[in-house]
Design an enzyme around this catalytic site. Structure first.
Site, PDB file in Angstrom:
ATOM      1  N   PHE A  18      -8.823  64.822  36.597  1.00 57.47           N
ATOM      2  CA  PHE A  18      -9.494  64.004  35.572  1.00 57.47           C
ATOM      3  C   PHE A  18     -10.933  63.633  35.930  1.00 57.47           C
ATOM      4  O   PHE A  18     -11.526  62.774  35.281  1.00 57.47           O
ATOM      5  CB  PHE A  18      -8.723  62.695  35.276  1.00 57.47           C
ATOM      6  CG  PHE A  18      -7.279  62.901  34.968  1.00 57.47           C
ATOM      7  CD1 PHE A  18      -6.888  63.497  33.777  1.00 57.47           C
ATOM      8  CD2 PHE A  18      -6.300  62.525  35.870  1.00 57.47           C
ATOM      9  CE1 PHE A  18      -5.548  63.700  33.487  1.00 57.47           C
ATOM     10  CE2 PHE A  18      -4.961  62.724  35.587  1.00 57.47           C
ATOM     11  CZ  PHE A  18      -4.581  63.307  34.402  1.00 57.47           C
ATOM     12  N   GLY A  20     -13.523  65.604  35.821  1.00 58.72           N
ATOM     13  CA  GLY A  20     -14.512  66.360  35.061  1.00 58.72           C
ATOM     14  C   GLY A  20     -14.951  67.659  35.721  1.00 58.72           C
ATOM     15  O   GLY A  20     -16.017  68.190  35.405  1.00 58.72           O
ATOM     16  N   ASP A  88     -12.047  78.492  38.013  1.00 53.02           N
ATOM     17  CA  ASP A  88     -11.465  77.144  37.904  1.00 53.02           C
ATOM     18  C   ASP A  88     -10.160  77.083  38.696  1.00 53.02           C
ATOM     19  O   ASP A  88      -9.567  78.123  38.995  1.00 53.02           O
ATOM     20  CB  ASP A  88     -11.218  76.780  36.433  1.00 53.02           C
ATOM     21  CG  ASP A  88     -11.075  75.261  36.238  1.00 53.02           C
ATOM     22  OD1 ASP A  88     -11.520  74.503  37.131  1.00 53.02           O
ATOM     23  OD2 ASP A  88     -10.527  74.832  35.204  1.00 53.02           O
ATOM     24  N   GLU A  89      -9.742  75.878  39.035  1.00 53.42           N
ATOM     25  CA  GLU A  89      -8.497  75.641  39.779  1.00 53.42           C
ATOM     26  C   GLU A  89      -8.452  76.490  41.055  1.00 53.42           C
ATOM     27  O   GLU A  89      -7.438  77.128  41.370  1.00 53.42           O
ATOM     28  CB  GLU A  89      -7.274  75.944  38.896  1.00 53.42           C
ATOM     29  CG  GLU A  89      -7.239  75.148  37.593  1.00 53.42           C
ATOM     30  CD  GLU A  89      -6.857  73.672  37.753  1.00 53.42           C
ATOM     31  OE1 GLU A  89      -6.735  73.197  38.910  1.00 53.42           O
ATOM     32  OE2 GLU A  89      -6.700  73.007  36.720  1.00 53.42           O
ATOM     33  N   GLN A  91      -8.033  75.791  44.008  1.00 56.36           N
ATOM     34  CA  GLN A  91      -6.996  75.441  44.996  1.00 56.36           C
ATOM     35  C   GLN A  91      -5.704  76.222  44.782  1.00 56.36           C
ATOM     36  O   GLN A  91      -4.873  76.271  45.676  1.00 56.36           O
ATOM     37  CB  GLN A  91      -6.710  73.931  44.966  1.00 56.36           C
ATOM     38  CG  GLN A  91      -5.825  73.453  43.819  1.00 56.36           C
ATOM     39  CD  GLN A  91      -6.562  73.329  42.483  1.00 56.36           C
ATOM     40  OE1 GLN A  91      -7.783  73.446  42.423  1.00 56.36           O
ATOM     41  NE2 GLN A  91      -5.827  73.102  41.406  1.00 56.36           N
ATOM     42  N   CYS A 145     -10.503  55.208  38.328  1.00 54.37           N
ATOM     43  CA  CYS A 145      -9.176  54.827  38.825  1.00 54.37           C
ATOM     44  C   CYS A 145      -8.342  54.260  37.678  1.00 54.37           C
ATOM     45  O   CYS A 145      -8.784  53.334  36.986  1.00 54.37           O
ATOM     46  CB  CYS A 145      -9.296  53.811  39.959  1.00 54.37           C
ATOM     47  SG  CYS A 145      -7.693  53.173  40.482  1.00 54.37           S
ATOM     48  N   CYS A 177      -8.371  55.151  43.119  1.00 57.33           N
ATOM     49  CA  CYS A 177      -9.371  54.880  44.148  1.00 57.33           C
ATOM     50  C   CYS A 177      -8.660  54.684  45.488  1.00 57.33           C
ATOM     51  O   CYS A 177      -7.430  54.656  45.543  1.00 57.33           O
ATOM     52  CB  CYS A 177     -10.175  53.628  43.798  1.00 57.33           C
ATOM     53  SG  CYS A 177      -9.229  52.111  43.999  1.00 57.33           S
ATOM     54  N   CYS A 180      -6.110  51.753  45.508  1.00 53.59           N
ATOM     55  CA  CYS A 180      -4.919  51.828  44.646  1.00 53.59           C
ATOM     56  C   CYS A 180      -4.047  53.051  44.935  1.00 53.59           C
ATOM     57  O   CYS A 180      -2.947  53.168  44.402  1.00 53.59           O
ATOM     58  CB  CYS A 180      -5.331  51.838  43.178  1.00 53.59           C
ATOM     59  SG  CYS A 180      -6.265  50.370  42.687  1.00 53.59           S
TER      60      CYS A 180
HETATM   61  P1  ADP Z   1     -10.614  67.985  35.860  1.00 50.23           P
HETATM   62  O1  ADP Z   1     -10.887  69.422  35.628  1.00 50.23           O
HETATM   63  O2  ADP Z   1     -11.380  67.405  37.021  1.00 50.23           O
HETATM   64  O3  ADP Z   1      -9.143  67.652  35.962  1.00 50.23           O
HETATM   65  P2  ADP Z   1     -11.482  67.716  33.128  1.00 50.23           P
HETATM   66  O4  ADP Z   1     -12.881  68.260  33.111  1.00 50.23           O
HETATM   67  O5  ADP Z   1     -10.401  68.596  32.598  1.00 50.23           O
HETATM   68  O6  ADP Z   1     -11.143  67.169  34.591  1.00 50.23           O
HETATM   69  O7  ADP Z   1     -11.411  66.377  32.259  1.00 50.23           O
HETATM   70  C1  ADP Z   1     -12.340  65.324  32.407  1.00 50.23           C
HETATM   71  C2  ADP Z   1     -12.143  64.406  31.203  1.00 50.23           C
HETATM   72  O8  ADP Z   1     -10.859  63.801  31.309  1.00 50.23           O
HETATM   73  C3  ADP Z   1     -13.077  63.230  31.118  1.00 50.23           C
HETATM   74  O9  ADP Z   1     -14.311  63.538  30.516  1.00 50.23           O
HETATM   75  C4  ADP Z   1     -12.292  62.269  30.226  1.00 50.23           C
HETATM   76  O10 ADP Z   1     -12.459  62.613  28.878  1.00 50.23           O
HETATM   77  C5  ADP Z   1     -10.859  62.599  30.586  1.00 50.23           C
HETATM   78  N1  ADP Z   1     -10.188  61.606  31.453  1.00 50.23           N
HETATM   79  C6  ADP Z   1      -8.865  61.284  31.389  1.00 50.23           C
HETATM   80  N2  ADP Z   1      -8.534  60.393  32.341  1.00 50.23           N
HETATM   81  C7  ADP Z   1      -9.663  60.105  33.040  1.00 50.23           C
HETATM   82  C8  ADP Z   1      -9.973  59.252  34.157  1.00 50.23           C
HETATM   83  N3  ADP Z   1      -9.045  58.503  34.748  1.00 50.23           N
HETATM   84  N4  ADP Z   1     -11.250  59.247  34.627  1.00 50.23           N
HETATM   85  C9  ADP Z   1     -12.188  60.012  34.048  1.00 50.23           C
HETATM   86  N5  ADP Z   1     -11.954  60.813  32.993  1.00 50.23           N
HETATM   87  C10 ADP Z   1     -10.718  60.888  32.486  1.00 50.23           C
HETATM   88 MG    MG Z   2      -9.666  71.088  35.680  1.00 51.92          MG
HETATM   89 ZN    ZN Z   3      -8.297  51.417  41.989  1.00 53.32          ZN
END
Ligand code: ADP
Ligand code: MG
Ligand code: ZN
Length: 193
Positions: A18, A20, A88-89, A91, A145, A177, A180
């Site tokens: 999450f 970004g 992407d991904e 890992q 968080c 974080c 938490c």
């Molecule tokens: P990642 O690829 O790192 O898992 P994504 O790019 O798919 O993340 O998604 C990022 C988006 O997820 C953010 O822009 C927001 O809209 C959403 N989001 C959901 N939960 C959270 C969170 N806890 N913190 C930040 N963004 C979040």
């Molecule tokens: Mg992702």
């Molecule tokens: Zn926290």
């Protein structure tokens, strides 16, 4: 392109779920596509959560992507004319990805890898940490968080499972974080301390 423009490099985008990472990868790939620079984006075939032929972010941005089963297949799929290779991904790839990425950069490609730097227990999640040491540019993304709104650096699993890979089942993970985050909390077999 002159000689200088045909030199490759490596960019890594890491952080928890999450944060970004996919969004940022998509932004960088689309930016090159607008400039008509040939790109190819790959993802591990294991990750078919949203769409087979795309990388899709949690915020519903997307870019066309080719699913590949392993790093060797990825290397064979990269075309001569491709300038920018997105992954992407990262890992979820085998450790051979490090060599493949370096080989592509040496061949003049700009390689952008997004992936988790830590697993759900807070351990380095290879091959991302090693790739970070081989990259010219490293971006560490943070999420918010889910508990307190602080700097979310960890991926907290909130369902009971001891599998390393539980694919982003809705509600299975939260960003947390350092205050938490409780890595062992939801393990089926708690380690006796
Ligand atoms: P990642 O690829 O790192 O898992 P994504 O790019 O798919 O993340 O998604 C990022 C988006 O997820 C953010 O822009 C927001 O809209 C959403 N989001 C959901 N939960 C959270 C969170 N806890 N913190 C930040 N963004 C979040
Ligand atoms: Mg992702
Ligand atoms: Zn926290």
């Amino acid at each position: 392109m002159d000689r200088r423009d045909s030199r490759g490099w490596v960019e890594v985008i890491c952080g928890p779920m999450f944060s970004g990472k996919s969004e940022e990868l998509i932004r960088r790939m689309v930016r090159y596509q607008i400039a008509r620079i040939p790109t190819q984006t790959f993802k591990p075939a294991i990750d078919d959560r949203y769409s087979q032929a795309q990388v899709v972010s949690h915020s519903a941005l997307s870019v066309a992507a080719e699913p590949v089963p392993d790093s060797a297949t990825l290397l064979r799929a990269v075309q001569e004319r491709t300038v920018v290779v997105g992954i992407d991904e990262g890992q979820f790839f085998d450790e051979g990805l490090v060599e493949v990425v370096e080989w592509l950069a040496a061949a003049g490609k700009r390689v952008i890898v997004a992936g988790l730097d830590l697993d759900y227990l807070g351990r380095p999640f290879e091959p991302i940490p090693t790739l970070m040491t081989r990259a010219e540019y490293v971006t560490k993304s943070l999420a918010v968080c889910h508990r307190c709104g602080g700097a979310g650096m960890f991926t907290q699993r909130v369902i009971a499972s001891d599998e390393l890979v539980v694919l982003g089942a809705e509600g299975a993970y939260e960003a947390r974080c350092r205050y938490c985050y409780t890595p062992g909390e939801f393990r089926q077999e708690r380690l006796a301390l």
